[in-house]
Design a protein around this motif. Structure first.
Motif, PDB file in Angstrom:
ATOM      1  N   HIS A 193     -13.258  14.845 -12.178  1.00  0.00           N
ATOM      2  CA  HIS A 193     -14.698  14.569 -12.127  1.00  0.00           C
ATOM      3  C   HIS A 193     -15.426  15.890 -12.264  1.00  0.00           C
ATOM      4  CE1 HIS A 193     -18.464  12.655 -11.081  1.00  0.00           C
ATOM      5  NE2 HIS A 193     -18.701  13.628 -10.211  1.00  0.00           N
ATOM      6  N   ALA A 194     -16.376  15.908 -13.165  1.00  0.00           N
ATOM      7  CA  ALA A 194     -17.143  17.128 -13.438  1.00  0.00           C
ATOM      8  C   ALA A 194     -16.212  18.281 -13.792  1.00  0.00           C
ATOM      9  CB  ALA A 194     -18.026  17.489 -12.242  1.00  0.00           C
ATOM     10  N   GLY A 195     -15.124  17.966 -14.504  1.00  0.00           N
ATOM     11  CA  GLY A 195     -14.198  18.993 -14.955  1.00  0.00           C
ATOM     12  C   GLY A 195     -13.230  19.497 -13.907  1.00  0.00           C
ATOM     13  N   LYS A 196     -13.260  18.913 -12.706  1.00  0.00           N
ATOM     14  CA  LYS A 196     -12.388  19.377 -11.629  1.00  0.00           C
ATOM     15  C   LYS A 196     -11.435  18.257 -11.187  1.00  0.00           C
ATOM     16  CE  LYS A 196     -15.780  22.643  -9.745  1.00  0.00           C
ATOM     17  NZ  LYS A 196     -16.557  23.044  -8.528  1.00  0.00           N
ATOM     18  N   PRO A 197     -10.196  18.624 -10.837  1.00  0.00           N
ATOM     19  CA  PRO A 197      -9.255  17.612 -10.340  1.00  0.00           C
ATOM     20  C   PRO A 197      -9.684  17.088  -8.975  1.00  0.00           C
ATOM     21  CG  PRO A 197      -8.303  19.804 -10.121  1.00  0.00           C
ATOM     22  CD  PRO A 197      -9.582  19.971 -10.875  1.00  0.00           C
ATOM     23  N   ARG A 198      -9.578  15.790  -8.786  1.00  0.00           N
ATOM     24  CA  ARG A 198      -9.977  15.159  -7.522  1.00  0.00           C
ATOM     25  C   ARG A 198      -8.885  14.189  -7.071  1.00  0.00           C
ATOM     26  NH1 ARG A 198     -13.307  16.259  -4.046  1.00  0.00           N
ATOM     27  NH2 ARG A 198     -14.615  14.392  -3.959  1.00  0.00           N
ATOM     28  N   LYS A 199      -8.858  13.919  -5.795  1.00  0.00           N
ATOM     29  CA  LYS A 199      -7.870  12.993  -5.233  1.00  0.00           C
ATOM     30  C   LYS A 199      -8.551  12.119  -4.188  1.00  0.00           C
ATOM     31  CE  LYS A 199      -3.954  12.952  -2.058  1.00  0.00           C
ATOM     32  NZ  LYS A 199      -3.060  13.785  -1.217  1.00  0.00           N
ATOM     33  N   MET A 200      -8.204  10.833  -4.199  1.00  0.00           N
ATOM     34  CA  MET A 200      -8.729   9.912  -3.189  1.00  0.00           C
ATOM     35  C   MET A 200      -7.568   9.168  -2.545  1.00  0.00           C
ATOM     36  SD  MET A 200     -11.628   6.904  -3.464  1.00  0.00           S
ATOM     37  CE  MET A 200     -10.636   5.703  -4.312  1.00  0.00           C
ATOM     38  N   THR A 201      -7.502   9.187  -1.224  1.00  0.00           N
ATOM     39  CA  THR A 201      -6.465   8.470  -0.491  1.00  0.00           C
ATOM     40  C   THR A 201      -6.832   6.996  -0.397  1.00  0.00           C
ATOM     41  OG1 THR A 201      -5.917  10.431   0.812  1.00  0.00           O
ATOM     42  CG2 THR A 201      -5.232   8.298   1.703  1.00  0.00           C
ATOM     43  N   LEU A 202      -5.856   6.126  -0.663  1.00  0.00           N
ATOM     44  CA  LEU A 202      -6.111   4.676  -0.652  1.00  0.00           C
ATOM     45  C   LEU A 202      -5.611   4.000   0.618  1.00  0.00           C
ATOM     46  CD1 LEU A 202      -5.065   3.852  -4.326  1.00  0.00           C
ATOM     47  CD2 LEU A 202      -7.346   4.363  -3.448  1.00  0.00           C
ATOM     48  N   GLY A 203      -4.601   4.583   1.280  1.00  0.00           N
ATOM     49  CA  GLY A 203      -4.055   3.973   2.497  1.00  0.00           C
ATOM     50  C   GLY A 203      -2.542   3.939   2.467  1.00  0.00           C
ATOM     51  N   GLY A 204      -1.959   3.437   3.546  1.00  0.00           N
ATOM     52  CA  GLY A 204      -0.517   3.472   3.713  1.00  0.00           C
ATOM     53  C   GLY A 204       0.205   2.271   3.133  1.00  0.00           C
ATOM     54  N   PHE A 205       1.463   2.488   2.767  1.00  0.00           N
ATOM     55  CA  PHE A 205       2.371   1.414   2.353  1.00  0.00           C
ATOM     56  C   PHE A 205       3.296   1.124   3.531  1.00  0.00           C
ATOM     57  CE2 PHE A 205       6.521   0.052   0.827  1.00  0.00           C
ATOM     58  CZ  PHE A 205       6.194  -1.001  -0.014  1.00  0.00           C
ATOM     59  N   PRO A 206       3.560  -0.144   3.912  1.00  0.00           N
ATOM     60  CA  PRO A 206       3.294  -1.371   3.158  1.00  0.00           C
ATOM     61  C   PRO A 206       2.002  -2.085   3.543  1.00  0.00           C
ATOM     62  CG  PRO A 206       4.793  -1.838   4.936  1.00  0.00           C
ATOM     63  CD  PRO A 206       4.501  -0.379   5.033  1.00  0.00           C
ATOM     64  N   ALA A 207       1.190  -1.477   4.445  1.00  0.00           N
ATOM     65  CA  ALA A 207      -0.064  -2.141   4.821  1.00  0.00           C
ATOM     66  C   ALA A 207      -0.912  -2.425   3.583  1.00  0.00           C
ATOM     67  CB  ALA A 207      -0.831  -1.271   5.811  1.00  0.00           C
ATOM     68  N   ILE A 208      -0.915  -1.480   2.656  1.00  0.00           N
ATOM     69  CA  ILE A 208      -1.538  -1.708   1.349  1.00  0.00           C
ATOM     70  C   ILE A 208      -0.404  -1.919   0.357  1.00  0.00           C
ATOM     71  CG2 ILE A 208      -2.909  -0.672  -0.495  1.00  0.00           C
ATOM     72  CD1 ILE A 208      -4.578   0.680   1.589  1.00  0.00           C
ATOM     73  N   SER A 209      -0.315  -3.109  -0.174  1.00  0.00           N
ATOM     74  CA  SER A 209       0.791  -3.472  -1.062  1.00  0.00           C
ATOM     75  C   SER A 209       0.660  -2.774  -2.409  1.00  0.00           C
ATOM     76  CB  SER A 209       0.826  -4.983  -1.280  1.00  0.00           C
ATOM     77  OG  SER A 209      -0.317  -5.397  -2.022  1.00  0.00           O
ATOM     78  N   LEU A 210       1.703  -2.882  -3.213  1.00  0.00           N
ATOM     79  CA  LEU A 210       1.670  -2.312  -4.553  1.00  0.00           C
ATOM     80  C   LEU A 210       0.535  -2.907  -5.371  1.00  0.00           C
ATOM     81  CD1 LEU A 210       2.786  -0.700  -6.940  1.00  0.00           C
ATOM     82  CD2 LEU A 210       4.499  -2.514  -7.284  1.00  0.00           C
ATOM     83  N   GLY A 211       0.383  -4.226  -5.320  1.00  0.00           N
ATOM     84  CA  GLY A 211      -0.685  -4.878  -6.070  1.00  0.00           C
ATOM     85  C   GLY A 211      -2.065  -4.434  -5.624  1.00  0.00           C
ATOM     86  N   ASP A 212      -2.257  -4.340  -4.286  1.00  0.00           N
ATOM     87  CA  ASP A 212      -3.553  -3.902  -3.762  1.00  0.00           C
ATOM     88  C   ASP A 212      -3.836  -2.448  -4.147  1.00  0.00           C
ATOM     89  OD1 ASP A 212      -3.985  -6.356  -2.645  1.00  0.00           O
ATOM     90  OD2 ASP A 212      -3.312  -5.791  -0.638  1.00  0.00           O
ATOM     91  N   ALA A 213      -2.790  -1.608  -4.110  1.00  0.00           N
ATOM     92  CA  ALA A 213      -2.976  -0.192  -4.460  1.00  0.00           C
ATOM     93  C   ALA A 213      -3.408  -0.052  -5.918  1.00  0.00           C
ATOM     94  CB  ALA A 213      -1.682   0.572  -4.210  1.00  0.00           C
ATOM     95  N   ARG A 214      -2.788  -0.821  -6.798  1.00  0.00           N
ATOM     96  CA  ARG A 214      -3.171  -0.752  -8.215  1.00  0.00           C
ATOM     97  C   ARG A 214      -4.604  -1.233  -8.420  1.00  0.00           C
ATOM     98  NH1 ARG A 214       2.593  -2.896 -10.692  1.00  0.00           N
ATOM     99  NH2 ARG A 214       3.564  -0.830 -10.933  1.00  0.00           N
ATOM    100  N   GLU A 215      -4.983  -2.278  -7.692  1.00  0.00           N
ATOM    101  CA  GLU A 215      -6.343  -2.791  -7.817  1.00  0.00           C
ATOM    102  C   GLU A 215      -7.366  -1.762  -7.324  1.00  0.00           C
ATOM    103  OE1 GLU A 215      -9.395  -5.216  -8.900  1.00  0.00           O
ATOM    104  OE2 GLU A 215      -7.257  -5.418  -9.374  1.00  0.00           O
ATOM    105  N   LYS A 216      -7.072  -1.120  -6.191  1.00  0.00           N
ATOM    106  CA  LYS A 216      -7.974  -0.095  -5.660  1.00  0.00           C
ATOM    107  C   LYS A 216      -8.057   1.093  -6.627  1.00  0.00           C
ATOM    108  CE  LYS A 216      -7.309  -1.070  -0.713  1.00  0.00           C
ATOM    109  NZ  LYS A 216      -8.716  -1.096  -0.278  1.00  0.00           N
ATOM    110  N   ALA A 217      -6.890   1.459  -7.187  1.00  0.00           N
ATOM    111  CA  ALA A 217      -6.882   2.583  -8.122  1.00  0.00           C
ATOM    112  C   ALA A 217      -7.681   2.253  -9.374  1.00  0.00           C
ATOM    113  CB  ALA A 217      -5.445   2.947  -8.479  1.00  0.00           C
ATOM    114  N   ARG A 218      -7.529   1.024  -9.897  1.00  0.00           N
ATOM    115  CA  ARG A 218      -8.294   0.622 -11.083  1.00  0.00           C
ATOM    116  C   ARG A 218      -9.800   0.695 -10.806  1.00  0.00           C
ATOM    117  NH1 ARG A 218      -4.362  -3.633 -11.251  1.00  0.00           N
ATOM    118  NH2 ARG A 218      -2.795  -3.233 -12.875  1.00  0.00           N
ATOM    119  N   ASN A 219     -10.217   0.237  -9.625  1.00  0.00           N
ATOM    120  CA  ASN A 219     -11.636   0.288  -9.263  1.00  0.00           C
ATOM    121  C   ASN A 219     -12.131   1.721  -9.220  1.00  0.00           C
ATOM    122  OD1 ASN A 219     -11.751  -2.492  -9.036  1.00  0.00           O
ATOM    123  ND2 ASN A 219     -11.382  -2.502  -6.829  1.00  0.00           N
ATOM    124  N   ALA A 220     -11.283   2.606  -8.646  1.00  0.00           N
ATOM    125  CA  ALA A 220     -11.678   4.013  -8.558  1.00  0.00           C
ATOM    126  C   ALA A 220     -11.792   4.638  -9.949  1.00  0.00           C
ATOM    127  CB  ALA A 220     -10.663   4.782  -7.712  1.00  0.00           C
TER     128      ALA A 220
END
Length: 432
Positions: free
Chosen positions: A50-77
């Motif tokens: 973002h704005a030419g700089k690398p960024r990272k956003m934490t989505l949460g822990g596995f398995p509380a956040i499933s693989l499917g949920d993680a992909r959905e959250k990542a797509r939204n981000a």
């Protein structure tokens, strides 16, 4: 460098921790990473620019956040990034502007599980924490703001749990609340913990309960009447000497049932001490396992069965307290029936209380009584008690494999003899 493979639930669960933190990309969605800590804790993160700089956003822990949920959250981000927005910054701002309902105890307890418990603990511990919260905390404090919980509120709750006959559960609730409020203080949600000066409501003594030979017989007969899934679970608890969650959460792909050295391999992330464990399967254990139904999800008949003990095909069984109530009642009925047949007063009989963990202790005691050396018993139990030190403590994981098999076989033969199954299980006549 070869392209990353798309994650599957099975491949995620199979990933082992290294000495240092690592991030593994998901070949199924560019930008999504699985973060694996040296402790074995796993969590999700999405990386972007973002704005030419690398960024990272934490989505949460596995398995509380499933693989499917993680992909959905990542797509939204990543969709937000394509719109010129910074999802990590917006997430931080959103957390700063917490809506009032998010500080209600039920919502905050859910957040505590997702952001803390699920990231740092085994799935079995996460499930038990959720169970304690759903049964003991949410019904009592469903409309209570976290900042209004007082020491008196906590004491009243613990007293109610003790009064209903669950003093050990009261200890567990106090410990959970202590961790919860410490976490809430770290996140600046509350200024102080109402639990800080509250002692455990009940003293917990080291148990030494071991079932007698007669109780083992009643237990086995009662478990046969109980049927699947809890009957076989109880039988394998007794025969293998493993922990309750290790047995109840056992998976089909952990079982090596073919060949001459049948094994049950408990992975490090499922073992309590984080040490991979090999359990030799005796003839009795194999007979029980091979007779189990292979339950698949109802909506996916082509799916591969996952759990040995499940009613849904998706998750391990629950409801152990109710099952044990039925088991106790059946054991007592059998004992009283035999007492009446001997001409004794059946109503004068009672059974000493026992727990599922006492079956592990009973098996260990039984093997010791069969002259199995203490270090072999500890190897069967996957203990680290210190009786094996120095170079011996770092031997190859297959060490004592034959000794463990001999110990469990001797114990299984004794159980078979006590329960009148010796001929059926081992092809030998029961001694008169």
């Amino acid at each position: 460098m070869p392209a990353a493979k798309p994650f599957t639930v099975k491949s995620i669960e199979a990933i082992k921790a290294d000495a240092s933190r690592k991030e593994i990309p998901d070949g199924g969605l560019q930008g999504l990473y699985l973060v694996v800590q040296p402790t074995g804790a796993k969590s999700w993160a999405v990386r972007y620019r973002h704005a030419g700089k690398p960024r990272k956003m934490t989505l949460g822990g596995f398995p509380a956040i499933s693989l499917g949920d993680a992909r959905e959250k990542a797509r939204n981000a990543l969709r937000m990034v394509s719109e010129g927005r910074d999802p990590a910054t917006e997430q931080a701002e959103q957390e700063t502007k917490r809506p009032a309902h998010m500080d209600l105890m039920p919502a905050l307890l859910d957040e505590f599980v997702t952001r803390h418990v699920a990231v740092k603990n085994r799935p079995s511990y996460v499930r038990e924490t959720k169970r304690i919260i759903e049964r003991n905390l949410k019904p009592k404090w469903k409309q209570k703001l976290v900042k209004t919980v007082t020491k008196r509120d906590v004491l009243r709750l613990l007293d109610e749990i003790v009064d209903r006959g669950s003093p050990i559960m009261a200890n567990r609730v106090r410990a959970l609340l202590s961790k919860f409020f410490a976490w809430a203080m770290e996140r600046d949600i509350v200024d102080a913990s109402p639990v800080v000066s509250i002692k455990a409501p009940s003293e917990e003594k080291t148990r030494d309960r071991v079932l007698t030979d007669e109780e083992i017989r009643f237990l086995w007969l009662a478990s046969e009447k109980l049927g699947y899934p809890f009957g076989p679970v109880v039988q394998l608890l007794l025969l293998t000497a493993q922990r309750r969650t290790e047995v109840s959460d056992a998976m089909w792909d952990e079982m090596e049932l073919e060949g001459n050295n049948q094994l049950w391999v408990i992975s490090a992330d499922r073992a309590k001490n984080r040490k991979e464990h090999f359990v030799p399967l005796t003839a009795s254990a194999l007979e029980i396992i091979r007779a189990l139904p292979k339950v698949k999800p109802a909506e996916d008949e082509d799916a591969k069965p996952i759990y040995l003990f499940t009613t849904t095909g998706k998750t391990p069984i629950s409801g152990f307290s109710k099952a044990k109530t039925h088991l106790d009642a059946e054991m007592l009925a059998l004992a009283r029936k035999e007492a009446a047949e001997r001409g004794e007063n059946p109503e004068s009989l009672s059974l000493e209380p026992w727990t599922y963990h006492d079956l592990r202790r009973t098996a260990a005691s039984g093997m010791a009584g069969l002259s199995v050396p203490v270090h072999i018993v500890e190897a069967v139990l996957n203990h680290r008690s210190g009786s094996i030190k120095g170079v011996a403590a770092v031997y190859n994981r297959y060490d004592y494999a034959e000794e463990k098999r001999a110990a469990l076989t001797a114990w299984a033969e004794k159980v078979a003899k006590l329960t009148g199954r010796e001929k059926a299980a081992y092809g030998t006549e029961v001694a008169e």
